[in-house]
Design a protein around this motif. Structure first.
Motif, PDB file in Angstrom:
ATOM      1  N   ALA A   1       0.845  -1.193   0.000  1.00 24.61           N
ATOM      2  CA  ALA A   1       0.000   0.000   0.000  1.00 24.61           C
ATOM      3  C   ALA A   1       0.877   1.239   0.000  1.00 24.61           C
ATOM      4  O   ALA A   1       1.958   1.238   0.584  1.00 24.61           O
ATOM      5  N   VAL A   2       0.413   2.275  -0.650  1.00 22.98           N
ATOM      6  CA  VAL A   2       1.072   3.576  -0.608  1.00 22.98           C
ATOM      7  C   VAL A   2       0.060   4.577  -0.081  1.00 22.98           C
ATOM      8  O   VAL A   2      -1.149   4.345  -0.136  1.00 22.98           O
ATOM      9  N   GLY A   3       0.551   5.672   0.430  1.00 19.29           N
ATOM     10  CA  GLY A   3      -0.348   6.696   0.959  1.00 19.29           C
ATOM     11  C   GLY A   3      -0.804   6.447   2.377  1.00 19.29           C
ATOM     12  O   GLY A   3      -1.768   7.048   2.836  1.00 19.29           O
ATOM     13  N   VAL A   4      -0.133   5.535   3.080  1.00 18.05           N
ATOM     14  CA  VAL A   4      -0.524   5.235   4.456  1.00 18.05           C
ATOM     15  C   VAL A   4       0.571   5.572   5.463  1.00 18.05           C
ATOM     16  O   VAL A   4       0.528   5.125   6.605  1.00 18.05           O
ATOM     17  N   ALA A   5       1.545   6.374   5.050  1.00 15.29           N
ATOM     18  CA  ALA A   5       2.653   6.731   5.943  1.00 15.29           C
ATOM     19  C   ALA A   5       2.144   7.404   7.211  1.00 15.29           C
ATOM     20  O   ALA A   5       2.640   7.143   8.306  1.00 15.29           O
ATOM     21  N   HIS A   6       1.129   8.256   7.078  1.00 18.13           N
ATOM     22  CA  HIS A   6       0.574   8.929   8.252  1.00 18.13           C
ATOM     23  C   HIS A   6      -0.077   7.935   9.213  1.00 18.13           C
ATOM     24  O   HIS A   6      -0.034   8.113  10.422  1.00 18.13           O
ATOM     25  N   GLN A   7      -0.668   6.870   8.677  1.00 18.09           N
ATOM     26  CA  GLN A   7      -1.258   5.843   9.541  1.00 18.09           C
ATOM     27  C   GLN A   7      -0.181   5.055  10.262  1.00 18.09           C
ATOM     28  O   GLN A   7      -0.337   4.701  11.426  1.00 18.09           O
ATOM     29  N   ILE A   8       0.917   4.772   9.568  1.00 23.19           N
ATOM     30  CA  ILE A   8       2.004   4.013  10.184  1.00 23.19           C
ATOM     31  C   ILE A   8       2.545   4.771  11.392  1.00 23.19           C
ATOM     32  O   ILE A   8       2.760   4.191  12.457  1.00 23.19           O
ATOM     33  N   GLU A   9       2.721   6.069  11.239  1.00 25.28           N
ATOM     34  CA  GLU A   9       3.204   6.882  12.355  1.00 25.28           C
ATOM     35  C   GLU A   9       2.239   6.829  13.537  1.00 25.28           C
ATOM     36  O   GLU A   9       2.645   6.670  14.681  1.00 25.28           O
ATOM     37  N   ALA A  10       0.940   6.961  13.253  1.00 24.18           N
ATOM     38  CA  ALA A  10      -0.069   6.971  14.309  1.00 24.18           C
ATOM     39  C   ALA A  10      -0.197   5.607  14.981  1.00 24.18           C
ATOM     40  O   ALA A  10      -0.500   5.515  16.173  1.00 24.18           O
ATOM     41  N   LEU A  11       0.035   4.544  14.225  1.00 26.41           N
ATOM     42  CA  LEU A  11      -0.174   3.196  14.749  1.00 26.41           C
ATOM     43  C   LEU A  11       1.031   2.605  15.468  1.00 26.41           C
ATOM     44  O   LEU A  11       0.872   1.686  16.276  1.00 26.41           O
ATOM     45  N   THR A  12       2.209   3.093  15.191  1.00 25.50           N
ATOM     46  CA  THR A  12       3.409   2.489  15.759  1.00 25.50           C
ATOM     47  C   THR A  12       3.331   2.375  17.276  1.00 25.50           C
ATOM     48  O   THR A  12       3.523   1.293  17.841  1.00 25.50           O
ATOM     49  N   ASP A  13       3.020   3.457  17.953  1.00 18.20           N
ATOM     50  CA  ASP A  13       2.927   3.420  19.419  1.00 18.20           C
ATOM     51  C   ASP A  13       1.766   2.552  19.895  1.00 18.20           C
ATOM     52  O   ASP A  13       1.906   1.785  20.846  1.00 18.20           O
ATOM     53  N   ALA A  14       0.629   2.646  19.225  1.00 19.55           N
ATOM     54  CA  ALA A  14      -0.557   1.881  19.627  1.00 19.55           C
ATOM     55  C   ALA A  14      -0.314   0.381  19.527  1.00 19.55           C
ATOM     56  O   ALA A  14      -0.684  -0.382  20.408  1.00 19.55           O
TER      57      ALA A  14
END
Length: 116
Positions: free
Chosen positions: A98-111
């Motif tokens: 998938a592309v365009g999900v970099a912002h989700q990866i950042e938000a999800l890493t800690d969670a």
């Protein structure tokens, strides 16, 4: 990080409730497609040729794989999918890339680290 695609077909009156519950379970957002139509085992009745079926929305979630089952079960519970026919369905598919999900990866890493 690996992702799953959750495809959710739900009555449009339940879309906001499902979105809220999915976010509380760990989803970071969704794409919503309005006015979908589905046909189940039992055909819907018509009145003078007009369909009496309710409108459906399709919700597309890309979620982290470790959170996917929890989100899927939460959606099912809130929407009442197993309570009666025609309430909707949700399925889960692997996302190979998938592309365009970099912002989700950042938000999800800690969670996700907290979850594991």
């Amino acid at each position: 990080m690996h992702f799953k695609l959750l495809l959710v077909f739900v009555e449009d009156s339940k879309t906001d409730t499902v979105m809220k519950a999915a976010r509380e379970a760990g989803a970071t957002g969704a794409t919503i497609i309005n006015n979908a139509r589905g046909e189940g085992v039992v055909k819907t009745k018509t009145f003078f040729g007009l369909s009496l079926e309710t409108q459906r929305d399709v919700l597309l979630f890309i979620v982290e794989e470790h959170l996917s089952r929890k989100i899927l079960e939460t959606i099912s519970d809130v929407a009442g999918f197993d309570e009666a026919p025609g309430r909707g369905i949700a399925i889960q598919l692997d996302v190979e890339d998938a592309v365009g999900v970099a912002h989700q990866i950042e938000a999800l890493t800690d969670a996700v680290e907290e979850e594991l």
